[in-house]
Design an enzyme around this catalytic site. Structure first.
Site, mmCIF file in Angstrom:
data_model
loop_
_atom_site.group_PDB
_atom_site.id
_atom_site.type_symbol
_atom_site.label_atom_id
_atom_site.label_comp_id
_atom_site.label_asym_id
_atom_site.label_seq_id
_atom_site.Cartn_x
_atom_site.Cartn_y
_atom_site.Cartn_z
ATOM 1 N N ASP A 67 0.878 -1.184 0.000
ATOM 2 C CA ASP A 67 0.000 0.000 0.000
ATOM 3 C C ASP A 67 0.909 1.226 0.000
ATOM 4 O O ASP A 67 2.019 1.175 0.536
ATOM 5 C CB ASP A 67 -0.921 0.034 1.231
ATOM 6 C CG ASP A 67 -2.184 0.851 0.985
ATOM 7 O OD1 ASP A 67 -3.287 0.290 1.047
ATOM 8 O OD2 ASP A 67 -2.058 2.076 0.701
ATOM 9 N N CYS A 211 -16.036 12.240 -3.384
ATOM 10 C CA CYS A 211 -15.811 11.589 -2.103
ATOM 11 C C CYS A 211 -16.693 10.340 -2.053
ATOM 12 O O CYS A 211 -17.905 10.430 -1.928
ATOM 13 C CB CYS A 211 -16.155 12.534 -0.958
ATOM 14 S SG CYS A 211 -15.956 11.753 0.645
HETATM 15 P P1 ATP Z 1 -10.919 6.501 0.394
HETATM 16 O O1 ATP Z 1 -10.421 6.610 -1.024
HETATM 17 O O2 ATP Z 1 -12.398 6.273 0.482
HETATM 18 O O3 ATP Z 1 -10.389 7.517 1.342
HETATM 19 P P2 ATP Z 1 -8.978 4.435 0.712
HETATM 20 O O4 ATP Z 1 -8.087 5.236 -0.162
HETATM 21 O O5 ATP Z 1 -8.478 3.929 2.023
HETATM 22 O O6 ATP Z 1 -10.351 5.143 0.948
HETATM 23 P P3 ATP Z 1 -9.922 1.775 0.174
HETATM 24 O O7 ATP Z 1 -10.855 1.348 -0.886
HETATM 25 O O8 ATP Z 1 -10.336 1.683 1.590
HETATM 26 O O9 ATP Z 1 -9.502 3.236 -0.187
HETATM 27 O O10 ATP Z 1 -8.556 0.981 -0.001
HETATM 28 C C1 ATP Z 1 -7.830 0.894 -1.181
HETATM 29 C C2 ATP Z 1 -6.376 0.846 -0.796
HETATM 30 O O11 ATP Z 1 -5.590 0.535 -1.940
HETATM 31 C C3 ATP Z 1 -5.885 2.175 -0.251
HETATM 32 O O12 ATP Z 1 -5.295 1.974 1.018
HETATM 33 C C4 ATP Z 1 -4.866 2.620 -1.289
HETATM 34 O O13 ATP Z 1 -3.778 3.313 -0.719
HETATM 35 C C5 ATP Z 1 -4.423 1.295 -1.891
HETATM 36 N N1 ATP Z 1 -3.892 1.472 -3.267
HETATM 37 C C6 ATP Z 1 -4.558 1.972 -4.325
HETATM 38 N N2 ATP Z 1 -3.770 2.028 -5.414
HETATM 39 C C7 ATP Z 1 -2.557 1.538 -5.045
HETATM 40 C C8 ATP Z 1 -1.309 1.343 -5.713
HETATM 41 N N3 ATP Z 1 -1.156 1.674 -6.995
HETATM 42 N N4 ATP Z 1 -0.268 0.816 -5.016
HETATM 43 C C9 ATP Z 1 -0.415 0.497 -3.710
HETATM 44 N N5 ATP Z 1 -1.570 0.648 -3.028
HETATM 45 C C10 ATP Z 1 -2.636 1.167 -3.665
#
Ligand code: ATP
Ligand code: ZN
Length: 290
Positions: A67, A211
């Site tokens: 992440d 959002c």
């Molecule tokens: P929100 O966008 O609603 O604030 P979030 O970003 O925590 O929530 P989630 O759907 O809960 O989104 O989780 C998706 C996770 O995937 C996030 O923690 C994000 O950082 C991770 N993520 C997305 N794209 C990548 C990437 N290219 N490499 C590593 N991690 C990723």
């Protein structure tokens, strides 16, 4: 307090004894195999962190997490992270909690973006060599929230002929899906547009400035489906879901299979399709010859 090995005598204070009951009850033939299994989870946000916790509590041998984000106060409407962890990278926060829940699990945590060149190469290497003893990982699970990251995982898994699960929760948190991808045998992410993204333009699946709603309920349910199917896949019991779609308002589920698209734009997907088709042909011929 350390977990006792699952092969040891069953005692009530042993967290594995309840898991091993699945074996005694005839659900799973060889539950202790879970300790030799490895899973790579990309994205430890609302869904991925809960999946990681479930797999950790199920006695998984090794977990690799990716992440690029930090824990924020805005994440508190989801499960797993706590206000004390705000500011830490999600992977470090997750590693700490998971390791304390099950000290026997091996965890590799990478604070990385898997869509960059370095991140993608790193991901390929960990899929190939990140398993329990440096071998291939058993299963990859995508818990990301955007198109680019899903496509990167899709490309990596097609290239390496790696089985993986995709997952998604809709922007309004009222629907979700998981999808099991077996290169060449089921549709890949590029073969067919998954349910949750049908109404979005493919380049803006995570829309800038919007959002998204999120509910710990829908995310927890999705993580549960992923973890349950991961156990079935790793320990070889029951049937896999393939596409499992959930509509929260109606409490309606559908479960179906999508065949690969022979005109998929990913050449590695088309290659896997050809390989698996010729393998099937070989198997049929072998059986006819017997
Ligand atoms: P929100 O966008 O609603 O604030 P979030 O970003 O925590 O929530 P989630 O759907 O809960 O989104 O989780 C998706 C996770 O995937 C996030 O923690 C994000 O950082 C991770 N993520 C997305 N794209 C990548 C990437 N290219 N490499 C590593 N991690 C990723
Ligand atoms: Zn495809």
């Amino acid at each position: 307090q350390k977990y006792k090995g699952m092969s040891e005598e069953v005692k009530d204070d042993n967290p594995y004894s309840r898991l091993m009951a699945l074996k005694r009850m005839g659900v799973v033939q060889n539950y202790e195999k879970i300790r030799d299994c490895s899973v790579l989870v990309v994205g430890v946000g609302g869904v991925g962190s809960v999946l990681a916790e479930m797999l950790t509590r199920c006695g998984l041998g090794k977990l690799i997490i990716y992440d690029y984000d930090k824990v924020e106060l805005a994440n508190m409407n989801r499960l797993f992270y706590t206000p004390q962890q705000v500011g830490l990278s999600k992977v470090d926060a997750a590693k700490g909690t998971l390791q304390s829940i099950n000290p026997e699990i091996t965890i590799e945590a990478y604070n990385m973006n898997i869509t960059t060149n370095n991140g993608f190469e790193h991901l390929l290497d960990r899929i190939k060599n990140g398993g329990n003893n440096g071998e291939r990982i058993n299963l990859v699970v995508s818990c990301v929230d955007n198109y680019a990251a899903r496509m990167a995982i899709n490309t990596a898994c097609n290239e390496l002929d790696q089985n993986w699960f995709e997952s998604g929760v809709s922007e309004d948190a009222m629907s979700a899906h998981i999808q099991i991808m077996i290169p060449g045998e089921t549709a890949c992410f590029a073969c067919a547009t998954p349910l949750a993204v049908v109404e979005s333009n493919e380049h803006t699946i995570k829309r800038e400035g919007v959002c998204a709603a999120s509910l710990p309920t829908t995310m927890g349910i999705t993580a549960g489906f992923l973890a349950q199917n991961a156990l079935k896949f790793l320990l070889d019991f029951g049937d896999l879901a393939f596409v499992l779609a959930y509509n929260a308002k109606a409490d309606f589920f559908t479960n179906y299979m999508i065949k690969p698209n022979s005109e998929c734009k990913e050449s590695e997907c088309r290659k896997r399709q050809a390989e698996k088709a010729s393998k099937k042909q070989e198997n049929i011929l072998e059986r006819l010859e017997q």
